[in-house]
Scaffold this active site. Structure first.
Site, PDB file in Angstrom:
ATOM      1  N   HIS A 304       0.174 -12.951  -5.642  1.00 48.70           N
ATOM      2  CA  HIS A 304       1.255 -12.977  -6.264  1.00 48.70           C
ATOM      3  C   HIS A 304       1.286 -13.224  -7.764  1.00 48.70           C
ATOM      4  CE1 HIS A 304       5.808 -12.755  -7.066  1.00 48.70           C
ATOM      5  NE2 HIS A 304       5.819 -11.591  -6.078  1.00 48.70           N
ATOM      6  N   ASP A 361       4.545  -9.129   2.060  1.00 49.75           N
ATOM      7  CA  ASP A 361       4.273  -7.817   2.554  1.00 49.75           C
ATOM      8  C   ASP A 361       3.102  -8.208   3.553  1.00 49.75           C
ATOM      9  OD1 ASP A 361       5.916  -5.963   1.205  1.00 49.75           O
ATOM     10  OD2 ASP A 361       4.497  -6.448  -0.644  1.00 49.75           O
TER      11      ASP A 361
HETATM   12  N1  CMC Z   1      -7.470  -9.542  -3.231  1.00 46.41           N
HETATM   13  C1  CMC Z   1      -8.440  -9.818  -3.968  1.00 46.41           C
HETATM   14  N2  CMC Z   1      -8.439 -10.366  -5.193  1.00 46.41           N
HETATM   15  C2  CMC Z   1      -7.271 -10.768  -5.669  1.00 46.41           C
HETATM   16  C3  CMC Z   1      -6.119 -10.145  -4.824  1.00 46.41           C
HETATM   17  C4  CMC Z   1      -6.071  -9.659  -3.769  1.00 46.41           C
HETATM   18  N3  CMC Z   1      -5.202  -9.286  -3.049  1.00 46.41           N
HETATM   19  N4  CMC Z   1      -5.001 -10.534  -5.937  1.00 46.41           N
HETATM   20  C5  CMC Z   1      -5.585 -10.979  -7.008  1.00 46.41           C
HETATM   21  N5  CMC Z   1      -6.784 -11.119  -6.833  1.00 46.41           N
HETATM   22  C6  CMC Z   1      -7.778 -11.753  -7.869  1.00 46.41           C
HETATM   23  C7  CMC Z   1      -7.943 -10.725  -9.033  1.00 46.41           C
HETATM   24  O1  CMC Z   1      -9.249  -9.689  -8.683  1.00 46.41           O
HETATM   25  C8  CMC Z   1      -8.101 -11.698 -10.163  1.00 46.41           C
HETATM   26  O2  CMC Z   1      -9.466 -12.248 -10.127  1.00 46.41           O
HETATM   27  P1  CMC Z   1     -10.577 -12.497 -11.495  1.00 46.41           P
HETATM   28  O3  CMC Z   1      -9.600 -13.420 -12.017  1.00 46.41           O
HETATM   29  O4  CMC Z   1     -11.650 -13.266 -10.783  1.00 46.41           O
HETATM   30  O5  CMC Z   1     -10.711 -11.410 -12.213  1.00 46.41           O
HETATM   31  C9  CMC Z   1      -7.443 -12.635 -10.048  1.00 46.41           C
HETATM   32  O6  CMC Z   1      -6.890 -12.563  -8.597  1.00 46.41           O
HETATM   33  C10 CMC Z   1      -5.783 -12.501 -10.735  1.00 46.41           C
HETATM   34  O7  CMC Z   1      -5.529 -10.982 -10.444  1.00 46.41           O
HETATM   35  P2  CMC Z   1      -4.604 -10.387 -11.376  1.00 46.41           P
HETATM   36  O8  CMC Z   1      -4.619  -8.910 -10.775  1.00 46.41           O
HETATM   37  O9  CMC Z   1      -4.740 -10.855 -12.724  1.00 46.41           O
HETATM   38  O10 CMC Z   1      -3.008 -10.979 -10.731  1.00 46.41           O
HETATM   39  P3  CMC Z   1      -1.644 -10.533 -11.083  1.00 46.41           P
HETATM   40  O11 CMC Z   1      -0.766 -11.662 -11.068  1.00 46.41           O
HETATM   41  O12 CMC Z   1      -1.708  -9.534 -12.117  1.00 46.41           O
HETATM   42  O13 CMC Z   1      -1.610  -9.645  -9.712  1.00 46.41           O
HETATM   43  C11 CMC Z   1      -0.775  -8.473  -7.576  1.00 46.41           C
HETATM   44  C12 CMC Z   1      -0.631  -9.683  -8.625  1.00 46.41           C
HETATM   45  C13 CMC Z   1       0.397  -8.949  -6.656  1.00 46.41           C
HETATM   46  C14 CMC Z   1      -0.787  -7.289  -8.291  1.00 46.41           C
HETATM   47  C15 CMC Z   1      -2.154  -9.029  -6.924  1.00 46.41           C
HETATM   48  O14 CMC Z   1      -2.299 -10.195  -6.357  1.00 46.41           O
HETATM   49  C16 CMC Z   1      -2.475  -7.930  -6.019  1.00 46.41           C
HETATM   50  O15 CMC Z   1      -3.118  -6.797  -6.161  1.00 46.41           O
HETATM   51  N6  CMC Z   1      -2.427  -8.057  -4.582  1.00 46.41           N
HETATM   52  C17 CMC Z   1      -2.529  -6.956  -3.482  1.00 46.41           C
HETATM   53  C18 CMC Z   1      -1.081  -6.190  -3.591  1.00 46.41           C
HETATM   54  C19 CMC Z   1      -0.114  -6.655  -2.859  1.00 46.41           C
HETATM   55  O16 CMC Z   1      -0.143  -7.311  -1.875  1.00 46.41           O
HETATM   56  N7  CMC Z   1       1.022  -6.405  -3.591  1.00 46.41           N
HETATM   57  C20 CMC Z   1       2.251  -7.035  -2.997  1.00 46.41           C
HETATM   58  C21 CMC Z   1       3.039  -8.076  -3.996  1.00 46.41           C
HETATM   59  S1  CMC Z   1       4.269  -9.053  -3.360  1.00 46.41           S
HETATM   60  C22 CMC Z   1       5.578  -7.649  -3.136  1.00 46.41           C
HETATM   61  C23 CMC Z   1       6.243  -7.490  -4.535  1.00 46.41           C
HETATM   62  O17 CMC Z   1       7.030  -8.200  -4.814  1.00 46.41           O
HETATM   63  O18 CMC Z   1       5.728  -6.462  -5.249  1.00 46.41           O
END
Ligand code: CMC
Length: 426
Positions: A304, A361
């Site tokens: 998140h 989720d």
């Molecule tokens: N699985 C594997 N790696 C992950 C994941 C994951 N679910 N989420 C983040 N990472 C890693 C990402 O690869 C990155 O790694 P590095 O720094 O080594 O390159 C690091 O963690 C930071 O990721 P980010 O994409 O910069 O983080 P963010 O804050 O922009 O993204 C997120 C948040 C929710 C989009 C992401 O965690 C994700 O894609 N999760 C899976 C989809 C999901 O479950 N979404 C529902 C969110 S909760 C409901 C809502 O309110 O939307």
């Protein structure tokens, strides 16, 4: 405590005011930055950018705190109705008994949907995703319901209309997709009961409203009711800032929520768990793929932007999931797979080092399956729950005396000026 931060640039200094929120979080007010210095800021994904002042929802991602108008979400999930929560978010305080009754009457009075809208549903191709349909239908509502002014009473009617009708429209879309007769809302049922009845009642088999299912749905919707400036809420605010009507702003929120990185994750989690159940991948393989930087796959339902600890909504959802399945005597193999994945992930240094925990989720799809909601309707369920939050955020932004159209800037990285070349010379 400093009220200013001093920025030093090109041998000059600029004092930037510090804004402190009611819970102590701090922001540097850069609204004069470009005019004074010629610089803008660059923050892709807005991870460090506050887009507004807001008194609706407080989150602390480090401590795992979520409060609506100051009330912990845990207390609302335990004691409140979804209607009360919606009222709280939109009006800023809990309703008294009379106000709640009046709100219920208004919701009932506005819960029918114009019959001409039914024709729209029937013209979507079979297999259309319900989120695409819902977003279009909400936008279309503007053509069906007369333009209301901006008086408080008229706005209250528009907001109540949306809350009442979106629930009916969601159930209608399910019935039409199955080729079944539409079930109309009943004034004797609560908001949650009515939805379940409209979804599952048939002339052949009357729907038996089960207390456990109603309670699970109530909790699910309360947990989704608002989440401050997330992607879809920001879409509602940004689109709303152009002074479009409320329906158009909410329709854009629904479209943003559809994405698998946002509200679409609840559907993606079940698809991921089902794939493991089918035997095409093991839990260990899924974890390995999520860690592999050459593979775009992510562990769905994990991670998140704000929470760097267990999402408080996920904790409630997980507990509710266990209790619901037990009380309804349901054995869902996907729950065992989800537990195994969580155990593997939370012990793995990649997930620990990246602060990746289950989000709302991860277990919510299993709850929705248990109450009979089909997988392609999961994100619609999220949208119905998020509606009070979107409305509250839209209202707050349109009431803001310092409101401005949203218009970020950019750093241009394209070609420098060059002359047009006629086609024969290229
Ligand atoms: N699985 C594997 N790696 C992950 C994941 C994951 N679910 N989420 C983040 N990472 C890693 C990402 O690869 C990155 O790694 P590095 O720094 O080594 O390159 C690091 O963690 C930071 O990721 P980010 O994409 O910069 O983080 P963010 O804050 O922009 O993204 C997120 C948040 C929710 C989009 C992401 O965690 C994700 O894609 N999760 C899976 C989809 C999901 O479950 N979404 C529902 C969110 S909760 C409901 C809502 O309110 O939307």
């Amino acid at each position: 405590m400093d009220d200013f931060i001093t920025l030093t640039y090109n041998g000059k200094e600029l004092q930037l005011p510090v804004i402190t929120g009611s819970e102590g979080e701090k922001a540097i007010d850069i609204s004069r930055l470009r005019a004074e210095t010629g610089f803008i800021t660059l923050d892709p994904g807005y991870g460090n950018t506050g887009s507004c002042l807001s008194s609706i929802t407080f989150m602390d991602g480090e401590k795992g705190i979520l409060r609506y108008r100051g009330i912990p979400v845990e207390q609302l999930a335990e004691h409140a109705s979804f209607k009360e929560t919606a009222y709280l978010l939109i009006n800023g305080r809990l309703p008294n008994r009379d106000e709640l009754t009046q709100f219920s009457v208004m919701l009932n009075d506005n819960s029918l949907v114009h019959t001409d809208l039914k024709a729209f549903y029937q013209n979507f191709p079979r297999g259309s995703h319900p989120m695409g349909i819902l977003s279009s239908m909400v936008n279309a509502m503007k053509s069906f319901y007369p333009d209301l002014g901006n008086q408080e009473e008229e706005m209250t009617l528009t907001m109540t209309r949306l809350l009442a009708k979106v629930r009916t429209m969601a159930a209608m879309s399910y019935k039409i997709s199955r080729g079944h007769e539409i079930v109309l809302p009943r004034p004797d049922l609560t908001y949650c009961e009515n939805f379940l009845n409209m979804m599952f009642d048939t002339p052949v088999k009357p729907y038996e409203i089960k207390r456990e299912a109603v309670n699970a749905l109530r909790t699910f919707w309360i947990l989704h009711a608002d989440h401050e400036q997330n992607c879809s809420t920001s879409a509602v605010r940004v689109v709303g800032s152009a002074r479009v009507n409320l329906y158009a702003a909410i329709s854009s929120g629904i479209s943003a929520l559809w994405g698998p990185l946002h509200g679409g994750a609840n559907q993606a989690v079940i698809e991921m768990l089902s794939k493991i159940e089918s035997g095409s991948e093991s839990c260990a393989q899924v974890i390995a793929r999520a860690k592999d930087k050459n593979d775009p796959f992510r562990l769905m339902g994990f991670g998140h932007r704000v929470y760097k600890t267990y999402d408080p909504r996920a904790q409630i959802m997980k507990r509710m999931c266990d209790e619901l399945l037990e009380s309804m005597n349901i054995k869902d193999p996907l729950l065992d797979i989800a537990r195994e994945l969580e155990e593997l992930a939370t012990k793995d240094s990649y997930f620990i080092d990246h602060n990746l925990y289950p989000n709302v989720d991860f277990y919510s799809g299993i709850v929705l399956r248990a109450i009979g909601i089909p997988t392609n309707m999961f994100t619609v369920m999220f949208a119905i729950g998020r509606l009070p939050g979107w409305i509250a955020q839209w209202k707050e932004s349109t009431d803001d005396p310092n409101w401005k159209i949203s218009r970020p800037r950019q750093i241009y990285t394209g070609n420098l000026e060059y002359d047009y070349i006629p086609i024969h010379a290229r």
